[in-house]
Design an enzyme around this catalytic site. Structure first.
Site, PDB file in Angstrom:
ATOM      1  N   ARG A  89       0.829  -1.208   0.000  1.00  0.00           N
ATOM      2  CA  ARG A  89       0.000   0.000   0.000  1.00  0.00           C
ATOM      3  C   ARG A  89       0.860   1.254   0.000  1.00  0.00           C
ATOM      4  NH1 ARG A  89      -5.183   1.173  -1.118  1.00  0.00           N
ATOM      5  NH2 ARG A  89      -5.508  -0.970  -0.366  1.00  0.00           N
TER       6      ARG A  89
ATOM      7  N   GLY B  63      -1.885  -3.099   9.002  1.00  0.00           N
ATOM      8  CA  GLY B  63      -3.008  -4.019   8.915  1.00  0.00           C
ATOM      9  C   GLY B  63      -3.208  -4.509   7.490  1.00  0.00           C
TER      10      GLY B  63
ATOM     11  N   HIS C  77      -5.215  -3.476   5.101  1.00  0.00           N
ATOM     12  CA  HIS C  77      -5.204  -2.416   4.093  1.00  0.00           C
ATOM     13  C   HIS C  77      -3.771  -2.041   3.727  1.00  0.00           C
ATOM     14  CE1 HIS C  77      -5.740   1.796   2.564  1.00  0.00           C
ATOM     15  NE2 HIS C  77      -6.793   1.246   1.980  1.00  0.00           N
ATOM     16  N   CYS C  78      -2.871  -2.087   4.698  1.00  0.00           N
ATOM     17  CA  CYS C  78      -1.495  -1.651   4.493  1.00  0.00           C
ATOM     18  C   CYS C  78      -0.688  -2.584   3.597  1.00  0.00           C
ATOM     19  CB  CYS C  78      -0.780  -1.531   5.833  1.00  0.00           C
ATOM     20  SG  CYS C  78      -1.636  -0.535   7.074  1.00  0.00           S
ATOM     21  N   ILE C  79      -1.094  -3.841   3.481  1.00  0.00           N
ATOM     22  CA  ILE C  79      -0.294  -4.804   2.708  1.00  0.00           C
ATOM     23  C   ILE C  79      -0.917  -5.111   1.352  1.00  0.00           C
ATOM     24  CG2 ILE C  79       0.575  -5.778   4.856  1.00  0.00           C
ATOM     25  CD1 ILE C  79      -1.118  -8.271   4.348  1.00  0.00           C
TER      26      ILE C  79
END
Length: 329
Positions: A70, A315, A317-319
């Site tokens: 992300r 989290g 969303h971050c990956i």
């Protein structure tokens, strides 16, 4: 997505490293039930990626150090005036402000390797920014955080006007809403200094999902009340007042390293589904599933244990990073 590779973020034991590989793999396998997944893999990890990942996951070999797609990967954009053209914004990436522990120089080049593979035009930017540091509604609104885009370790010469002008140029966002700060844990080791994607998101125009910490014993109790009040005082790009929906945090307040920043706001929206963070709490995880199902009608919510991901600084969303299919809403 980007497959983990050995380094500081993974942990210093074999068990910690295996936990990290397994968490990223579980997220990829949850997504593949809904839509295609491409995994960028460092050459040193190709054999492991082939062993752990389903054959349905496309593997692309590209040198990596960090693996939070992300943040260093392309922010994909489309242009109503040029149908059929995909853009890939290449933010300048310096490892979240270049802390001592971060390895980031290889990942900073990933956009230039990935964009040609999907026939995307690169939109270069000198702004140091990460995909987790913004949220948009697709209609001109962008959520930002003063401690991220105005971080002197990232952009020592930036001010709000310069940042807003770059948001308009790169992603077409003409209405910026600035939050003063992010969650408490995010300012500690492995933190991003205030990414918005664990604080608030826009599931649809005019509506906000906002992380809420109801327990006064947690420092984010005051932080999230401040965030909510600040957002309620704003409008979106169309001038609409927000429909603000609280998404309560899990009951757990601390882990071995201090107050947690566990957040259900940090989810990933896929075709016909939502990949949600779970934290091993039946009541809280179930309540979050209900709220996300209401926020995204017609999509199936799938929960993946995100504790190993949050322990490393982010989290689900971050990956992950979504690529729009051209010609569709």
């Amino acid at each position: 997505m980007a497959f983990p590779r050995e380094g500081y973020t993974m942990g210093d034991t074999a068990a910690a490293r295996q936990e990290c590989y397994a968490a990223w793999t579980e997220v990829a396998h949850a997504i593949i039930d809904f839509e295609p997944v491409t995994m960028v893999v460092d050459p040193s990890e190709m054999d492991r990626a082939r062993r752990m990942l389903s054959a349905d996951v496309e593997l692309v070999e590209v040198p990596l150090d960090e693996f939070w797609m992300r943040d260093f990967g392309p922010t994909f954009v489309v242009d109503d005036d040029r149908p059929g053209v995909l853009g890939a914004v290449d933010w300048t990436f310096n490892g979240w402000g270049s802390p001592d522990w971060a390895e980031w120089t290889k990942s900073a080049e990933v956009v230039r390797a990935v964009a040609p593979l999907v026939d995307a035009e690169i939109v270069s930017s000198t702004l140091v920014n990460e995909g987790g540091g913004i949220h948009v509604d697709g209609e001109g609104t962008v959520l930002l955080t003063e401690t991220v885009q105005l971080d002197p370790r990232r952009n020592p010469y930036a001010d709000k006007l310069r940042v807003e002008a770059e948001m308009a140029r790169t992603i077409g966002a003409t209405h910026a809403i600035w939050l003063r700060r992010g969650l408490t844990r995010d300012y500690e080791s492995l933190g991003t200094n205030g990414h918005v994607d664990i604080v608030a998101t826009i599931p649809s125009p005019g509506r906000l999902l906002v992380h809420a910490q109801p327990d006064p014993a947690h420092p984010d109790h005051d932080v999230t009340r401040e965030v909510r009040a600040a957002l309620e005082a704003t409008t979106d790009a169309a001038g609409r007042a927000w429909d603000v929906i609280d998404v309560p945090a899990p009951a757990t307040l601390r882990d071995a390293h201090g107050f947690v920043d566990w957040s259900y706001v940090n989810h990933h929206v896929v075709n016909d589904g939502v990949i949600a963070c779970g934290f091993g709490e039946d009541v809280a995880d179930g309540r979050a599933t209900e709220l996300l199902s209401e926020a995204y009608p017609g999509r199936r919510v799938v929960t993946v244990d995100a504790r190993p991901i949050f322990a490393r600084g982010g989290g689900i969303h971050c990956i992950t990073q979504q690529q729009p299919r051209l010609g569709t809403p």
